[in-house]
Scaffold this active site. Structure first.
Site, mmCIF file in Angstrom:
data_model
loop_
_atom_site.group_PDB
_atom_site.id
_atom_site.type_symbol
_atom_site.label_atom_id
_atom_site.label_comp_id
_atom_site.label_asym_id
_atom_site.label_seq_id
_atom_site.Cartn_x
_atom_site.Cartn_y
_atom_site.Cartn_z
ATOM 1 N N GLU A 9 38.939 41.010 -4.101
ATOM 2 C CA GLU A 9 38.883 40.241 -2.963
ATOM 3 C C GLU A 9 39.557 40.837 -1.868
ATOM 4 O O GLU A 9 39.070 40.822 -0.886
ATOM 5 C CB GLU A 9 39.623 38.893 -3.303
ATOM 6 C CG GLU A 9 38.685 38.153 -4.370
ATOM 7 C CD GLU A 9 39.322 36.735 -4.923
ATOM 8 O OE1 GLU A 9 40.576 36.786 -5.398
ATOM 9 O OE2 GLU A 9 38.824 35.883 -4.743
ATOM 10 N N GLU A 29 38.531 35.831 -13.070
ATOM 11 C CA GLU A 29 39.377 34.752 -13.042
ATOM 12 C C GLU A 29 38.792 33.435 -14.070
ATOM 13 O O GLU A 29 39.713 32.726 -14.661
ATOM 14 C CB GLU A 29 39.333 34.036 -11.650
ATOM 15 C CG GLU A 29 40.011 34.627 -10.864
ATOM 16 C CD GLU A 29 39.549 35.874 -9.921
ATOM 17 O OE1 GLU A 29 38.528 36.390 -10.521
ATOM 18 O OE2 GLU A 29 40.083 36.365 -8.903
HETATM 19 N N1 COA Z 1 49.488 39.795 -12.530
HETATM 20 C C1 COA Z 1 50.759 39.959 -13.024
HETATM 21 N N2 COA Z 1 51.066 40.998 -13.968
HETATM 22 C C2 COA Z 1 49.905 41.949 -14.085
HETATM 23 C C3 COA Z 1 48.661 41.945 -13.518
HETATM 24 C C4 COA Z 1 48.477 40.457 -12.635
HETATM 25 N N3 COA Z 1 47.112 40.361 -12.356
HETATM 26 N N4 COA Z 1 47.920 42.676 -13.836
HETATM 27 C C5 COA Z 1 48.610 43.673 -14.639
HETATM 28 N N5 COA Z 1 50.136 43.091 -14.621
HETATM 29 C C6 COA Z 1 51.259 43.672 -15.352
HETATM 30 C C7 COA Z 1 51.294 43.362 -16.686
HETATM 31 O O1 COA Z 1 51.536 42.283 -17.173
HETATM 32 C C8 COA Z 1 52.200 44.594 -17.271
HETATM 33 O O2 COA Z 1 53.513 43.945 -17.158
HETATM 34 P P1 COA Z 1 54.593 44.305 -18.075
HETATM 35 O O3 COA Z 1 54.747 45.767 -18.427
HETATM 36 O O4 COA Z 1 55.848 43.630 -17.257
HETATM 37 O O5 COA Z 1 53.986 43.274 -19.193
HETATM 38 C C9 COA Z 1 51.951 45.771 -16.293
HETATM 39 O O6 COA Z 1 51.304 45.106 -15.181
HETATM 40 C C10 COA Z 1 50.747 46.875 -16.891
HETATM 41 O O7 COA Z 1 49.791 46.021 -17.084
HETATM 42 P P2 COA Z 1 49.188 46.115 -18.796
HETATM 43 O O8 COA Z 1 48.184 45.040 -19.068
HETATM 44 O O9 COA Z 1 50.310 46.563 -19.721
HETATM 45 O O10 COA Z 1 48.141 47.269 -18.388
HETATM 46 P P3 COA Z 1 46.865 47.832 -19.580
HETATM 47 O O11 COA Z 1 46.490 48.992 -19.016
HETATM 48 O O12 COA Z 1 47.110 47.588 -20.603
HETATM 49 O O13 COA Z 1 45.639 46.834 -18.774
HETATM 50 C C11 COA Z 1 44.744 45.640 -16.934
HETATM 51 C C12 COA Z 1 45.288 46.835 -17.446
HETATM 52 C C13 COA Z 1 44.338 45.672 -15.571
HETATM 53 C C14 COA Z 1 43.025 45.618 -17.611
HETATM 54 C C15 COA Z 1 45.316 44.494 -17.277
HETATM 55 O O14 COA Z 1 46.801 44.525 -16.975
HETATM 56 C C16 COA Z 1 44.971 43.254 -17.004
HETATM 57 O O15 COA Z 1 43.981 42.662 -17.516
HETATM 58 N N6 COA Z 1 45.464 42.354 -15.800
HETATM 59 C C17 COA Z 1 44.963 41.160 -15.261
HETATM 60 C C18 COA Z 1 43.845 41.422 -14.396
HETATM 61 C C19 COA Z 1 43.186 39.938 -14.003
HETATM 62 O O16 COA Z 1 43.111 38.952 -14.645
HETATM 63 N N7 COA Z 1 43.270 39.742 -12.719
HETATM 64 C C20 COA Z 1 42.894 38.566 -12.115
HETATM 65 C C21 COA Z 1 44.109 37.590 -11.697
HETATM 66 S S1 COA Z 1 43.556 35.985 -11.096
#
Ligand code: COA
Length: 260
Positions: free
Chosen positions: A115, A135
């Site tokens: 976004e 989302e």
């Molecule tokens: N909000 C808060 N924290 C987030 C985040 C978000 N949107 N996206 C990633 N993080 C944090 C993770 O919780 C993790 O923190 P921690 O080590 O304290 O647990 C850190 O960032 C690394 O992320 P991680 O998930 O371990 O990396 P990954 O390589 O396994 O996966 C993604 C990467 C992007 C696929 C995954 O982090 C993800 O799905 N994030 C959320 C995406 C999302 O739904 N966004 C829309 C929000 S409305």
């Protein structure tokens, strides 16, 4: 001004704003949105800044979305105010900036990250970028303009599919869809953005601001984009930049625009 979650670097009239929470994949918490709001206001007022580039820190993510950990326990009014505040402070603010804003999408651009990229005027993605609006997989909908701006950029059908599936697309598909303007290898991302910025910087700041307002007007509810274009076109004739641009053409020299 000092920032906790942003890095700011200026060169050649181009400011690079880097969202700097790499351990949280640059997720947008409220503190970061407040800082971006301040940084945008500052960049708007600074005549030396003619193009803004927004990117994320680290090699993995542009922005992985709104900070899920921060909003997980919000009530209905808190959820509504989260979206409304975000629109005003960041997403609409970026879209209505008085100078071109380029998103340098250097990895995951998910939810609020996509976004944010869509609020920018141009998007350049690295070849490892992944984009999506996940989302509905969290039980919520895109709340930072995604339901509107994605449809504007790629059409309603593709927007619905991306939102319904909560899936991610790769950079080359995003390019095919028209969601991003260019895709380049990750190590060339900032160079490509700076190359685009250098071309833009040669042009009149007052005309660029007017062009942004005119294009945006076509997407504002109730606004008449063509009428706004006429108004903005007319106002250009009162600027020093217009005198300089047309004068330089007739004198067969390069214009030197001041943004006045
Ligand atoms: N909000 C808060 N924290 C987030 C985040 C978000 N949107 N996206 C990633 N993080 C944090 C993770 O919780 C993790 O923190 P921690 O080590 O304290 O647990 C850190 O960032 C690394 O992320 P991680 O998930 O371990 O990396 P990954 O390589 O396994 O996966 C993604 C990467 C992007 C696929 C995954 O982090 C993800 O799905 N994030 C959320 C995406 C999302 O739904 N966004 C829309 C929000 S409305």
């Amino acid at each position: 001004m000092s920032y906790q979650n942003l890095l700011i670097a200026d060169a050649n009239n181009v400011r690079v704003l880097t969202i700097n929470r790499p351990d949280q994949l640059n997720a947008l918490n409220r503190a970061t949105i407040d800082e971006l709001d301040r940084a945008l206001t500052e960049a708007e007022a600074d005549k030396n800044v003619r193009v803004l580039i927004i990117t994320g820190s680290g090699a993995k993510a542009f922005v992985a979305g709104a900070d899920i950990k921060e909003f997980a326990n919000f009530s209905i009014p808190e959820g509504k105010s989260l979206a409304a505040d975000g629109h005003t402070k960041l997403f609409t603010h970026v879209e209505r900036m008085n100078k071109p804003v380029i998103a340098a999408v250097n990895g995951f651009a998910l939810g609020g990250g996509l976004e944010l990229a869509m609020s920018c005027h141009l998007r350049v993605a690295s070849d490892n970028a992944r984009m999506g609006l996940p989302e509905v997989s969290l039980g919520v909908i895109p709340g930072y303009g995604g339901t509107q701006r994605l449809a504007w950029l790629v059409g309603k059908g593709k927007a619905m599919e991306m939102i319904f599936t909560a899936g991610m697309i790769k950079a080359d598909e995003a390019l095919q869809w028209g969601l991003v303007n260019h895709v380049v290898p990750q190590d060339q991302l900032l160079a490509k953005c700076n190359e685009l910025a250098a071309t833009i910087v040669k042009n009149s700041p007052t005309a660029l601001a007017a062009a942004i307002r005119a294009v945006n007007a076509g997407y504002e509810p109730g606004a008449d984009g063509l009428q706004r274009e006429i108004e903005e076109f007319g106002k250009c004739f009162g600027t020093a930049d217009f005198k300089e641009g047309t004068g330089a053409f007739m004198e067969k020299r390069k214009p030197v625009f001041t943004g006045a």
